[in-house]
Design a protein around this motif. Sequence first.
Motif, PDB file in Angstrom:
ATOM      1  N   LEU A 208       0.390  11.046  -2.491  1.00  0.00           N
ATOM      2  CA  LEU A 208       1.478  10.226  -2.710  1.00  0.00           C
ATOM      3  C   LEU A 208       2.142   9.851  -1.198  1.00  0.00           C
ATOM      4  CD1 LEU A 208       3.258   8.933  -4.433  1.00  0.00           C
ATOM      5  CD2 LEU A 208       4.355  11.261  -5.145  1.00  0.00           C
ATOM      6  N   ARG A 209       1.855  10.741  -0.309  1.00  0.00           N
ATOM      7  CA  ARG A 209       2.169  10.420   1.022  1.00  0.00           C
ATOM      8  C   ARG A 209       1.180   9.299   1.565  1.00  0.00           C
ATOM      9  NH1 ARG A 209       6.791  12.910   1.252  1.00  0.00           N
ATOM     10  NH2 ARG A 209       6.999  15.174   1.443  1.00  0.00           N
ATOM     11  N   GLN A 210       0.086   9.571   1.056  1.00  0.00           N
ATOM     12  CA  GLN A 210      -1.078   8.259   1.645  1.00  0.00           C
ATOM     13  C   GLN A 210      -0.705   7.023   1.262  1.00  0.00           C
ATOM     14  OE1 GLN A 210      -4.849   9.745   0.300  1.00  0.00           O
ATOM     15  NE2 GLN A 210      -4.882  11.349   2.100  1.00  0.00           N
ATOM     16  N   LEU A 211      -0.289   7.014  -0.146  1.00  0.00           N
ATOM     17  CA  LEU A 211       0.183   5.814  -0.834  1.00  0.00           C
ATOM     18  C   LEU A 211       1.245   5.152  -0.069  1.00  0.00           C
ATOM     19  CD1 LEU A 211       0.211   6.446  -4.726  1.00  0.00           C
ATOM     20  CD2 LEU A 211      -1.540   5.032  -3.337  1.00  0.00           C
ATOM     21  N   GLU A 212       2.228   5.998   0.123  1.00  0.00           N
ATOM     22  CA  GLU A 212       3.329   5.473   0.675  1.00  0.00           C
ATOM     23  C   GLU A 212       3.075   5.054   2.315  1.00  0.00           C
ATOM     24  OE1 GLU A 212       6.478   8.748   0.999  1.00  0.00           O
ATOM     25  OE2 GLU A 212       7.261   7.802  -1.002  1.00  0.00           O
ATOM     26  N   LYS A 213       2.207   5.552   2.734  1.00  0.00           N
ATOM     27  CA  LYS A 213       1.885   4.735   4.256  1.00  0.00           C
ATOM     28  C   LYS A 213       1.162   3.680   4.096  1.00  0.00           C
ATOM     29  CE  LYS A 213       1.269   8.827   7.093  1.00  0.00           C
ATOM     30  NZ  LYS A 213       0.158  10.037   7.208  1.00  0.00           N
ATOM     31  N   ALA A 214       0.442   3.381   2.845  1.00  0.00           N
ATOM     32  CA  ALA A 214      -0.357   2.188   2.767  1.00  0.00           C
ATOM     33  C   ALA A 214       0.649   1.083   2.032  1.00  0.00           C
ATOM     34  CB  ALA A 214      -1.417   2.335   1.724  1.00  0.00           C
ATOM     35  N   GLY A 215       1.977   1.674   1.779  1.00  0.00           N
ATOM     36  CA  GLY A 215       3.008   0.770   1.248  1.00  0.00           C
ATOM     37  C   GLY A 215       2.823   0.298  -0.208  1.00  0.00           C
ATOM     38  N   THR A 216       1.984   1.203  -1.013  1.00  0.00           N
ATOM     39  CA  THR A 216       1.653   1.219  -2.705  1.00  0.00           C
ATOM     40  C   THR A 216       2.594   2.325  -3.395  1.00  0.00           C
ATOM     41  OG1 THR A 216      -0.600   0.940  -1.994  1.00  0.00           O
ATOM     42  CG2 THR A 216      -0.368   1.279  -4.247  1.00  0.00           C
ATOM     43  N   GLN A 217       2.912   1.586  -4.373  1.00  0.00           N
ATOM     44  CA  GLN A 217       3.811   2.395  -5.274  1.00  0.00           C
ATOM     45  C   GLN A 217       3.051   3.412  -6.360  1.00  0.00           C
ATOM     46  OE1 GLN A 217       6.084  -0.837  -7.394  1.00  0.00           O
ATOM     47  NE2 GLN A 217       8.031   0.253  -7.139  1.00  0.00           N
ATOM     48  N   LEU A 218       3.424   4.417  -6.515  1.00  0.00           N
ATOM     49  CA  LEU A 218       3.000   5.314  -7.472  1.00  0.00           C
ATOM     50  C   LEU A 218       3.091   5.119  -8.867  1.00  0.00           C
ATOM     51  CD1 LEU A 218       0.963   7.867  -8.125  1.00  0.00           C
ATOM     52  CD2 LEU A 218       3.254   9.180  -8.036  1.00  0.00           C
ATOM     53  N   VAL A 219       2.325   4.945  -9.780  1.00  0.00           N
ATOM     54  CA  VAL A 219       2.794   4.829 -11.283  1.00  0.00           C
ATOM     55  C   VAL A 219       2.695   6.173 -11.763  1.00  0.00           C
ATOM     56  CG1 VAL A 219       2.494   3.563 -13.162  1.00  0.00           C
ATOM     57  CG2 VAL A 219       2.152   2.624 -11.220  1.00  0.00           C
ATOM     58  N   MET A 220       3.570   7.172 -11.634  1.00  0.00           N
ATOM     59  CA  MET A 220       3.404   8.461 -12.308  1.00  0.00           C
ATOM     60  C   MET A 220       3.493   8.315 -13.923  1.00  0.00           C
ATOM     61  SD  MET A 220       3.265  11.653 -11.542  1.00  0.00           S
ATOM     62  CE  MET A 220       3.183  13.131 -12.229  1.00  0.00           C
ATOM     63  N   TYR A 221       2.561   9.204 -14.504  1.00  0.00           N
ATOM     64  CA  TYR A 221       2.550   9.165 -15.763  1.00  0.00           C
ATOM     65  C   TYR A 221       2.262  10.731 -16.567  1.00  0.00           C
ATOM     66  CZ  TYR A 221      -2.481   9.515 -16.401  1.00  0.00           C
ATOM     67  OH  TYR A 221      -3.715   9.937 -16.406  1.00  0.00           O
ATOM     68  N   LEU A 222       3.180  10.971 -17.480  1.00  0.00           N
ATOM     69  CA  LEU A 222       2.957  12.268 -17.974  1.00  0.00           C
ATOM     70  C   LEU A 222       3.297  12.143 -19.570  1.00  0.00           C
ATOM     71  CD1 LEU A 222       4.833  14.437 -15.551  1.00  0.00           C
ATOM     72  CD2 LEU A 222       2.412  14.818 -16.198  1.00  0.00           C
ATOM     73  N   HIS A 223       2.919  13.043 -20.405  1.00  0.00           N
ATOM     74  CA  HIS A 223       3.386  13.356 -21.601  1.00  0.00           C
ATOM     75  C   HIS A 223       4.408  14.300 -22.115  1.00  0.00           C
ATOM     76  CE1 HIS A 223      -0.761  11.395 -21.069  1.00  0.00           C
ATOM     77  NE2 HIS A 223      -0.320  10.785 -22.040  1.00  0.00           N
ATOM     78  N   PRO A 224       5.035  14.351 -23.127  1.00  0.00           N
ATOM     79  CA  PRO A 224       5.975  15.296 -23.607  1.00  0.00           C
ATOM     80  C   PRO A 224       5.076  16.605 -23.762  1.00  0.00           C
ATOM     81  CG  PRO A 224       6.678  13.458 -24.803  1.00  0.00           C
ATOM     82  CD  PRO A 224       5.435  13.088 -23.768  1.00  0.00           C
TER      83      PRO A 224
END
Length: 288
Positions: A208-224
């Motif tokens: 996630l820190r790498q994504l932030e450095k590259a200016g990219t948003q994470l799309v986090m997904y989980l299930h109940p």
Amino acid sequence: MRHILSFDVEEHFQVSAFWSDARRRQWDRLESRVEQNTLRLAEVLAQAETKATFFILGWVAERHPEMVKALAKQGHEIASHGYGHELVTSQTDREFRDDVRRSKHILEDVTGERVFGYRAPSFSITDRTPWALPILVEEGYLYDSSINARFQRSEKVGKERGVREVITTAGNIFEVALPTASLCGIQLPIAGGGYFRLFPYSASRMFLRQLEKAGTQLVMYLHPWEIDPDQPRMNGRLVSKFRHYLNLKKTEPRLQCLLRDFSFAPVVESVHPIRAMAQARAQREVSG
Ligand SMILES: [Zn+2]
């Protein structure tokens, strides 16, 4: 930077890895755990003062309308995960249209609010379903979040990541694709679902820190069902059982760490052009 937090709301027995026609016929007789797990997730989010997008099956919303209303009332975004968790790749274009129309109607009836987003079961919009995005436009969806580079056969589709506007024959739609990390040459969406349970939290945080450095948003997904270690065990392939039941106890504490370390919001709030289009459409409906 605000990342996107999303949940695909389905019963533990509806996942594609354990799909069989025989089990499909038993759905109404199997132990329902989706409401208790989803409301638990909502509690975790409330503690972290975070809102998310819940992609909900029409089938689930019909049976648990109060749960859907409660999520909407708490300020979460309600979006569609289709009706009965049929893969897009196993539907005809007409079946797909019925499925996304039906689930949207059910969710809008329950909440009284517009549904703007769609996520296909198991990210099954691929280069084999070129009719899917135009149909979503025609059925009134503003965005899709079903493209997962991991499942694309075509190199061309697989290279497209992050949020982007897609021009279709029916008009434009936003694609909220899952970002991936390259591990030994394989593209993996390592911060979501099974990967979030497989890798230690420190790996997800580093990604996630790498994504932030590259200016990219994470799309986090989980299930109940991923926060439910006590769910009944199903029979299936060994690899499916490994992936589904791995580290279920760790999901909730890891999610709490994630919410502490990063900032998240629903799709419709964290993607500016989608928010602007949703507001414009709501405005038009009020004045029209
Ligand atoms: Zn699903």
